[in-house]
Design an enzyme around this catalytic site. Structure first.
Site, PDB file in Angstrom:
ATOM      1  N   LYS A 152     -15.111   5.271  -1.020  1.00  0.00           N
ATOM      2  CA  LYS A 152     -15.697   6.079   0.063  1.00  0.00           C
ATOM      3  C   LYS A 152     -15.225   7.523  -0.050  1.00  0.00           C
ATOM      4  O   LYS A 152     -16.013   8.472   0.113  1.00  0.00           O
ATOM      5  CB  LYS A 152     -15.313   5.504   1.437  1.00  0.00           C
ATOM      6  CG  LYS A 152     -15.739   4.050   1.655  1.00  0.00           C
ATOM      7  CD  LYS A 152     -15.025   3.452   2.886  1.00  0.00           C
ATOM      8  CE  LYS A 152     -15.124   1.948   2.911  1.00  0.00           C
ATOM      9  NZ  LYS A 152     -14.198   1.331   3.903  1.00  0.00           N
ATOM     10  N   LYS A 166       0.825  -1.213   0.000  1.00  0.00           N
ATOM     11  CA  LYS A 166       0.000   0.000   0.000  1.00  0.00           C
ATOM     12  C   LYS A 166       0.866   1.273   0.000  1.00  0.00           C
ATOM     13  O   LYS A 166       0.373   2.364  -0.221  1.00  0.00           O
ATOM     14  CB  LYS A 166      -0.971  -0.022   1.177  1.00  0.00           C
ATOM     15  CG  LYS A 166      -2.073  -1.095   1.041  1.00  0.00           C
ATOM     16  CD  LYS A 166      -2.953  -1.122   2.279  1.00  0.00           C
ATOM     17  CE  LYS A 166      -4.010  -2.225   2.248  1.00  0.00           C
ATOM     18  NZ  LYS A 166      -5.183  -1.875   1.426  1.00  0.00           N
ATOM     19  N   THR A 195     -11.483  -0.272  -1.393  1.00  0.00           N
ATOM     20  CA  THR A 195     -12.843   0.262  -1.239  1.00  0.00           C
ATOM     21  C   THR A 195     -12.819   1.638  -0.588  1.00  0.00           C
ATOM     22  O   THR A 195     -13.747   2.413  -0.772  1.00  0.00           O
ATOM     23  CB  THR A 195     -13.734  -0.674  -0.394  1.00  0.00           C
ATOM     24  OG1 THR A 195     -13.020  -1.046   0.795  1.00  0.00           O
ATOM     25  CG2 THR A 195     -14.121  -1.910  -1.173  1.00  0.00           C
TER      26      THR A 195
END
Ligand SMILES: *Cc1c(COP(=O)(O)O)cnc(C)c1O
Length: 820
Positions: A658, A552, A654
């Site tokens: 958002k 990440k 996800t």
């Protein structure tokens, strides 16, 4: 709108009653926690009526049920979400105000139900919300961990883990269903016998068993009185005098059984996207799967005769490979208990089970040593062996004399049971979670399987629920949207596209950005309170919140911040738009490099935040204990959404969705669902940089690249890296970050240098960040882009994802409750 179930005077009386009955107190004497519990019981009272009504609807219609099997459900808080879905939030807020109570304070008393690590568990939670809202009959099946995801404390910049005993004060929304308990058996051996009809019987003996006791949580749909069930299983000991006759008097075993029951549901493994291979984890998997499959069979048999048609009324979705023992467990029950032969049982099983793949990273693939698997689950292992034997025959028929194909696809190979291979061989559907991810599965990771059974493979791009992540988390924006385009978006998110009509309207732009500003103030207050850091809500809120993982690339973000700081120090008068960098991330307890990255972020924050000479141009905030409840506020306040994974590594993401829904602009790589976000909003309203997934995969096939070339030739990067080892951010221990330095440069270890292409992407990232700043200076341009992000987020509702699962995989029918 008026909700008769929440008539104010009646509701207030109900809360007062609850306070009295639960705590022998009046409202004025009750603590905020007690008021939370009383309110929750009053709300549950209403939900239970709807729950009963839904059950009645099920009885009348005899629908097909989805069983969503998942080790994780990252639910967050239930009260506010239930009030939103019951369309009673405003009434209850006002009722409480009339009692002198602030609803925010009450909501804040509820512990998060953190029965998950991150994206995978939150996806399961969003899916349950959408299933109930769309009216599809479904059970979420999982584990009632006594300790959910650990609480994170930051001490001297380091993460420490504290147990999360979320059940300390009870869980007002759950119902214990003792009469539906099931027995689950572990270990022992399989005795083969012949019954009176000459059939071979497989009887497990000498086992340990535990009682699986279900706790049901209501899952309310939005505005439809529909209530599904999340059934989480807890373990209880079978007391010694209830032991099988075989076991009577076996004191040692009685004690062991009790210990097994005590530990099995104790704790969630805190590894995200990483396989740990612990025996207890396999026990957890079989525990909740056996109980869930037994329940599904029993429920079916209570109203149906023909077990060979089970799949017409039930389908199992396996959320990653964690629940894959459902395949052999269903086979076992169908053969050993229902008397089907192999082919009959296999037909039912392969028409029942479907599998979702969540990652291509090999560290995450579950492989159980045969020794462990067969010792713990002797009968299940026999069945897996037979599935494997037959599957290999199929491979050989299709590819004669091709050992390579067997090596790549066998379920049991090299002494290990490969759960993904089992799920693919037995599933009637295999899906990835974003377009790019599914293409990589088909062309690379699962190439051989795709070639052999192309029809099984399909894509279901993930989604999120707008009820929690906009209506509840950002009610100011939700109300503003409803004022402008009506409330259809709440159940039909693509209609939010009408907001695009206002994207160039200056008044609308100002209102939109003013709401963002208010949300930034709300978050700034939280940060002041929790971090004692003063941040300016006029600065750019640049946010990266997600599990801490090398892929990440939080490290890329913080190295770039170090570079910006260097630039400002060298050139104090340079143009620089004030920025607040916000991080939130838990690292797996045993993931040392991830934990060191947290320390690095906090060390840089300490230096930069306290350097008066830079006049608050940069602030760095690490939000402790990132979880769903605070996430809701963070998305509402974000300007920039950091989605900077190494291309190909993030299956979907996800949080990117958002953020987008809340009007943040994506700064990201062409990875996971970022690709589809850019497709929807246009590349002019996002900041895309870096290697493509094809380029990453190509480098990987070539054995990596040489980061030394970059280190030697790029002075900015060189300076930042040297600061990792010269004590610049940690004078008391200059060697502290050497491990990170080595991971980026050093080739004398067994590991490739810069496995995640951080230095390779650094320049492109820095350039994209400059583009962000330039864009933000153009107020109207930014407002337009922010509004277009919200307007174009329609695709990313989990309602759409669920409808696609229903249409293309599950084939469920809606149950519509008669209007009262
Ligand atoms: C959405 C969400 C995630 C997933 O975030 P990614 O950036 O997609 O990995 C993780 N944790 C929480 C609390 C979330 O709400």
């Amino acid at each position: 709108m008026y909700n008769e179930q929440f008539e104010k005077e009646k509701f207030k009386a109900s809360v007062k009653d609850s306070v009295k009955n639960l705590f022998r107190k009046t409202i004025d004497e009750a603590s905020p926690l007690q008021i939370f519990q009383a309110v929750a019981y009053a709300v549950k009272d209403v939900i239970i009526d709807n729950w009963l009504e839904t059950q009645k609807g099920f009885e009348e219609e005899d629908p097909k049920f989805l069983y969503y099997l998942s080790m994780e459900f990252l639910m967050g808080r239930a009260l506010g979400n239930n009030l939103v879905n019951l369309r009673a939030y405003t009434e209850v807020k006002e009722s409480l105000e009339e009692l002198g109570i602030d609803i925010n304070l009450i909501e804040d008393m509820e512990p998060d139900a953190a029965l998950g690590n991150g994206g995978l568990g939150r996806l399961a939670a969003c899916f349950l919300d959408s299933l109930a809202t769309l009216g599809y009959p479904a059970y979420g099946c999982g584990i009632r961990y006594h300790y959910g995801m650990f609480k994170q404390k930051i001490e001297n910049g380091y993460q420490t883990e504290v147990p999360d005993y979320w059940l300390e004060h009870g869980n007002p929304f759950e119902l214990k269903m003792s009469e539906q308990a099931k027995i689950v058996k572990f270990g022992g051996y399989v005795r083969i016998a012949t019954d009176m009809n000459g059939r071979t019987r497989f009887i497990q003996e000498g086992y340990q068993s535990v009682r699986a006791v279900p706790y049901d949580m209501p899952i309310t749909g939005y505005g439809n009185r529909f209530v599904n069930t999340l059934r989480i299983w807890d373990a209880e000991a079978i007391t010694s005098f209830q032991l099988d006759s075989f076991d009577k008097g076996d004191y040692q075993k009685a004690v062991e059984q009790e210990n097994l029951a005590r530990i099995i549901c104790e704790v969630l493994y805190p590894n995200d996207n990483h396989y740990a291979g612990k025996e207890l984890r396999l026990k957890q998997q079989y525990f909740f799967i056996s109980a869930s499959v037994q329940t599904a069979i029993e429920k079916y048999k209570s109203t149906h005769e023909e077990i060979r048609k089970f799949y017409e009324k039930a389908t199992f979705q396996l959320n990653d490979t964690h629940p894959t023992v459902a395949v052999p467990e269903l086979m076992r029950i169908l053969m050993d208990e229902e008397g089907l032969n192999w082919d009959e049982a296999w037909e039912v099983t392969t028409k029942t089970c479907a599998y979702t793949n969540h990652t291509i990273m090999s560290e995450a693939l579950e492989k159980w040593p045969i020794e462990l698997f067969s010792r713990l689950l002797p009968r299940i292992y026999q069945i897996v062996e037979e599935i494997n034997r037959r599957f290999i025959l199929e491979i050989q028929q299709r590819y004669p004399n091709n050992q390579e194909k067997i090596k790549n696809m066998a379920i049991i190979y090299d002494g290990q049971v490969k759960m993904a291979h089992l799920a693919i061989a037995a599933g009637y559907s295999v899906n990835g979670v974003a377009k790019l991810h599914t293409e990589i599965l088909k062309k690379q990771t699962l190439k051989d399987f795709y070639e052999m059974m192309p029809d099984k493979f399909n894509n279901k791009t993930n989604g999120i629920t707008q009820r929690r992540f906009l209506m509840h988390g950002n009610y100011l924006l939700a109300d503003w949207i409803t004022e402008h385009i009506g409330k259809e978006w709440i159940i039909d998110l693509p209609t939010i596209n009408k907001i695009a009509l206002y994207a160039e309207d200056e008044k609308a732009q100002q209102e939109f950005m003013n709401i963002k500003y208010k949300n930034k103030i709300r978050l700034a207050k939280y940060i002041k309170e929790h971090n004692q850091i003063e941040i300016d809500p006029r600065s750019i809120f640049d946010v990266q919140v997600k599990r801490l993982h090398e892929y990440k690339r939080q490290l890329l973000n913080i190295l770039h911040i170090m570079h910006l700081y260097n630039q400002i120090k060298e050139n104090p008068d340079m143009e620089f738009y004030p920025r607040t960098f916000i991080f939130g991330a838990k690292a797996a307890a045993g993931y040392q490099r991830a934990k060191l990255t947290i320390k690095l972020i906090n060390s840089v924050a300490d230096v930069v935040n306290n350097d008066q000479s830079i006049h608050n141009k940069i602030k760095i905030v690490f939000i402790e204990d990132y979880r769903v409840s605070i996430a809701e506020w963070i998305f509402a306040a974000a300007d920039v959404s950091e989605q900077i994974s190494t291309a190909s590594k993030e299956a979907s993401g996800t949080s990117n969705m958002k953020f987008m829904l809340n009007g943040a602009l994506t700064l990201g790589t062409m990875d996971g669902a970022n690709v589809e976000i850019v497709e929807e909003v246009g590349s002019e309203n996002a900041f895309i940089f870096g290697l493509s997934s094809d380029e990453v995969i190509q480098y990987e096939n070539e054995g990596g690249y040489n980061p030394m070339d970059i280190f030697n030739n790029d002075q900015d990067i060189r300076k930042v890296l040297i600061q990792l080892i010269n004590g610049f951010y940690c004078p008391e221990n200059p060697e502290l970050f050497r491990e990170i330095y080595n991971s980026l440069l050093n080739t004398n270890s067994s590991e490739r240098a810069d496995t995640f292409f951080i230095l390779k992407d650094f320049k492109a990232y820095a350039q994209a960040q400059r583009a962000v700043e330039a864009a933000y200076r153009n107020e109207k341009g930014w407002a337009k882009s922010a509004m277009l992000n919200t307007a174009c987020a329609g695709k990313f509702t989990s309602d759409r994802t669920i409808q696609q699962y229903v249409d293309e995989i599950w084939h469920l029918d809606k149950v519509i409750l008669r209007q009262k």
